[in-house]
Scaffold this motif. Sequence first.
Motif, PDB file in Angstrom:
ATOM      1  N   SER A 114       0.847  -1.194   0.000  1.00  0.00           N
ATOM      2  CA  SER A 114       0.000   0.000   0.000  1.00  0.00           C
ATOM      3  C   SER A 114       0.887   1.250   0.000  1.00  0.00           C
ATOM      4  O   SER A 114       2.092   1.175   0.290  1.00  0.00           O
ATOM      5  CB  SER A 114      -0.909   0.024   1.230  1.00  0.00           C
ATOM      6  N   PHE A 115       0.285   2.393  -0.285  1.00  0.00           N
ATOM      7  CA  PHE A 115       1.028   3.648  -0.273  1.00  0.00           C
ATOM      8  C   PHE A 115       1.602   3.929   1.111  1.00  0.00           C
ATOM      9  O   PHE A 115       2.769   4.312   1.235  1.00  0.00           O
ATOM     10  CB  PHE A 115       0.133   4.803  -0.737  1.00  0.00           C
ATOM     11  N   SER A 116       0.822   3.709   2.162  1.00  0.00           N
ATOM     12  CA  SER A 116       1.345   3.986   3.511  1.00  0.00           C
ATOM     13  C   SER A 116       2.493   3.032   3.854  1.00  0.00           C
ATOM     14  O   SER A 116       3.465   3.435   4.491  1.00  0.00           O
ATOM     15  CB  SER A 116       0.242   3.947   4.568  1.00  0.00           C
ATOM     16  N   GLU A 117       2.417   1.785   3.409  1.00  0.00           N
ATOM     17  CA  GLU A 117       3.524   0.843   3.629  1.00  0.00           C
ATOM     18  C   GLU A 117       4.763   1.295   2.849  1.00  0.00           C
ATOM     19  O   GLU A 117       5.886   1.223   3.362  1.00  0.00           O
ATOM     20  CB  GLU A 117       3.123  -0.571   3.195  1.00  0.00           C
ATOM     21  N   ALA A 118       4.569   1.763   1.643  1.00  0.00           N
ATOM     22  CA  ALA A 118       5.685   2.234   0.820  1.00  0.00           C
ATOM     23  C   ALA A 118       6.329   3.475   1.449  1.00  0.00           C
ATOM     24  O   ALA A 118       7.564   3.599   1.475  1.00  0.00           O
ATOM     25  CB  ALA A 118       5.211   2.540  -0.597  1.00  0.00           C
ATOM     26  N   ARG A 119       5.505   4.372   1.960  1.00  0.00           N
ATOM     27  CA  ARG A 119       6.026   5.569   2.638  1.00  0.00           C
ATOM     28  C   ARG A 119       6.832   5.168   3.875  1.00  0.00           C
ATOM     29  O   ARG A 119       7.903   5.721   4.131  1.00  0.00           O
ATOM     30  CB  ARG A 119       4.869   6.487   3.033  1.00  0.00           C
TER      31      ARG A 119
END
Length: 169
Positions: free
Chosen positions: A103-108
């Motif tokens: 997910s985007f939050s995991e990638a961030r």
Amino acid sequence: KNRDEAVEYIKMYDSVGVYSFDQKPVCFREEDPNIIFTSLLPRAINTAEKTFGNEYPVESKSLFNEFERKVIKFPNIKLPGKFWSIPSRFIWILGFNHKGIESFSEARDRSREAAIFLDQNTQKQKMTVLFAHGFLNRYIKKQLKKSGYKVIDMTGQKYLGAYYFYKVK
């Protein structure tokens, strides 16, 4: 491209190296690095090899992989390539379109981990070099700036660029 072609394009893009270049895209100002870090993607590893040959050891880590991309579900009709990439990325950033990928939050969060890793390595080695990718680089840069680093130079454009940082004491 239709949807199937867009999916195949992304797969191919992540699996190939890069063209040779005439001029090295990176030069060192003070001292040589002890190691070059790259993502696991062939184009990052290949760029490091074409830039430095066997001059320095290379360590590839998934920590430095580009933020994953997944083409949105849409009818399999011919549309411009940007139609498939821009809305797909935007919807992923909004928190959708991430089933089966990070997910985007995991990638961030991973980009924060990468920035911490690079900071710790720089404290030990003074010079740290990373060959990675667009979105990840952008978020590592943001995190390094929050941690007291200053960008002193940005070179290159579009597909190959370099950031030069130093830590403000």
